[in-house]
Design an enzyme around this catalytic site. Structure first.
Site, short mmCIF file in Angstrom:
data_model
loop_
_atom_site.label_atom_id
_atom_site.label_comp_id
_atom_site.label_asym_id
_atom_site.label_seq_id
_atom_site.Cartn_x
_atom_site.Cartn_y
_atom_site.Cartn_z
N ARG A 24 0.84 -1.20 0.00
CA ARG A 24 0.00 0.00 0.00
C ARG A 24 0.88 1.26 0.00
O ARG A 24 1.00 1.94 -1.01
CB ARG A 24 -0.96 -0.03 1.21
CG ARG A 24 -2.11 0.97 1.12
CD ARG A 24 -1.75 2.39 1.54
NE ARG A 24 -1.20 2.47 2.88
CZ ARG A 24 -0.67 3.56 3.39
NH1 ARG A 24 -0.61 4.67 2.69
NH2 ARG A 24 -0.15 3.57 4.61
N ASP A 25 1.55 1.54 1.10
CA ASP A 25 2.33 2.78 1.20
C ASP A 25 3.45 2.78 0.18
O ASP A 25 3.82 3.83 -0.37
CB ASP A 25 2.90 2.91 2.62
CG ASP A 25 3.20 4.35 3.01
OD1 ASP A 25 2.83 5.27 2.26
OD2 ASP A 25 3.81 4.57 4.07
N HIS A 68 5.90 4.29 12.55
CA HIS A 68 5.94 4.20 11.09
C HIS A 68 6.97 5.22 10.59
O HIS A 68 6.72 6.41 10.65
CB HIS A 68 4.53 4.51 10.58
CG HIS A 68 4.37 4.55 9.09
ND1 HIS A 68 3.64 3.60 8.39
CD2 HIS A 68 4.79 5.43 8.15
CE1 HIS A 68 3.62 3.90 7.10
NE2 HIS A 68 4.31 5.01 6.93
N HIS A 70 9.88 6.65 7.72
CA HIS A 70 10.45 6.70 6.37
C HIS A 70 11.92 7.05 6.52
O HIS A 70 12.35 7.57 7.54
CB HIS A 70 9.73 7.77 5.53
CG HIS A 70 8.36 7.33 5.07
ND1 HIS A 70 8.00 7.25 3.75
CD2 HIS A 70 7.27 6.94 5.77
CE1 HIS A 70 6.75 6.85 3.65
NE2 HIS A 70 6.28 6.65 4.87
N CYS A 86 5.76 9.74 -0.51
CA CYS A 86 4.44 10.32 -0.33
C CYS A 86 4.26 11.46 -1.32
O CYS A 86 4.99 12.43 -1.28
CB CYS A 86 4.23 10.85 1.09
SG CYS A 86 2.62 11.65 1.29
N ASN A 141 9.71 4.10 2.62
CA ASN A 141 9.54 3.63 3.99
C ASN A 141 10.83 2.96 4.46
O ASN A 141 11.63 2.50 3.64
CB ASN A 141 8.43 2.58 4.04
CG ASN A 141 7.06 3.17 3.83
OD1 ASN A 141 6.67 3.44 2.71
ND2 ASN A 141 6.34 3.38 4.90
MG MG Z 1 4.09 6.28 5.09
#
Ligand code: MG
Length: 312
Positions: free
Chosen positions: A16-17, A208, A210, A241, A250
């Site tokens: 997803r990310d 979370h 990056h 992003c 990430n």
């Molecule tokens: Mg992210």
């Protein structure tokens, strides 16, 4: 170091990310193969896709097909991001058992990333969470730009605390405190955790990160020392992003898993398995991946200067 946990939970967000923010379109069948390979590598929490508006993020318009293509596995939970009630309708129809909702700690970022104020997003999520809970779907909450915002700078930890508390109160069982642009350093992590942990128990907090400035792993260490045991990562270090200028990938799952294992911390994840999963995507997007692990394990055949090296 004696206070470090013996086990950590890795939440894989690459499908997803990661894929959301790669330039190339990855075919649905490749996404499904990637997710299956991640599950085979031992990852038990995999964020598979996102039910965002397909007009805004066409790359994820196959969300329902991706979920439909995944096997039912007792040990593995596949989840999907849900931005609003319309997304929830699609999520429920797909049969997904876990959703993730997301808002930001920075007002400017919220309005650019999700197009509404933080307050409006939380009001929508109240309805989403009520309906999800009724449908037997569990909920993860994200607080993005929780440390530094590309538009507003440093974020006040009390904002992160207040939003985290709201997400938990409406039914989330975990809140992912997210460094969306990868600008945080360990002192930011500790400063924020000290405030948030007063309202949300450390066992319910995920981190979370990056790796924009190469600080993701030192931030993980800061989190571990604080008692956090859940960390998000993305196989191959995929991602970024589109709404956060400067955001790179990430934290790479293979870099996280390598480091945990070398520290004697169990993840239940196979390093080789993660690299094999990442290879499926590297082949599709036709470029080497950004993670240190990828360069170490896959790039080694091209490395070497051909001269005697007296390296230190
Ligand atoms: Mg992210």
């Amino acid at each position: 170091m004696s206070t470090l946990p013996t086990t950590v939970r890795v939440v894989e967000v690459g499908p997803r990310d990661g894929l959301q923010n790669e330039r190339e379109i990855v075919p649905t069948a490749t996404k499904i193969a990637f997710i299956k390979a991640l599950a085979a590598a031992g990852l038990k929490q995999i964020e598979a896709t996102s039910f965002v508006n397909p007009k805004i993020i066409p790359k994820l318009s196959d969300a329902s097909e991706v979920i439909a293509g995944l096997p039912r596995l007792d040990q593995v939970v596949f989840s999907a991001l849900v931005p609003n009630e319309r997304g929830l309708d699609r999520a429920i129809a797909s049969g997904v058992k876990r959703i993730a909702i997301f808002t930001a700690a920075s007002e400017t970022f919220a309005q650019k990333n999700i197009g509404v104020t933080i307050e409006k997003s939380l009001e929508e999520y109240e309805r989403v969470c009520t309906r999800a809970s009724e449908a037997g779907i569990s909920i993860r909450g994200y607080v993005s730009t929780a440390f530094v915002c590309p538009f507003e700078g440093n974020i006040d930890p009390s904002r992160v605390r207040d939003i985290s508390k709201r997400l938990m109160n409406m039914g989330a069982d975990e809140v992912a405190i997210s460094d969306t642009i990868g600008a945080a350093v360990p002192t930011d992590v500790v400063r924020t955790l000290e405030i948030v942990a007063k309202s949300v128990s450390v066992g319910k907090i995920a981190l979370h990160f990056h790796d924009t400035y190469g600080t993701a792993l030192v931030n993980v260490l800061a989190g571990l020392q604080f008692g956090v045991t859940t960390f998000d990562s993305s196989a191959g270090g995929l991602g970024g992003c589109p709404f956060a200028p400067g955001a790179s990938g990430n934290l790479a799952t293979e870099d996280l898993v390598y480091t945990m294992h070398r520290m004697g911390i169990d993840t239940d994840v196979s390093l080789d398995g993660v690299v094999q999963a990442a290879e499926l995507i590297a082949r599709t997007i036709n470029r080497p991946l950004a993670s240190a692990g990828w360069r170490r394990w896959k790039g080694s055949s091209q490395s070497g200067c051909g001269q005697t090296c007296a390296s230190t």
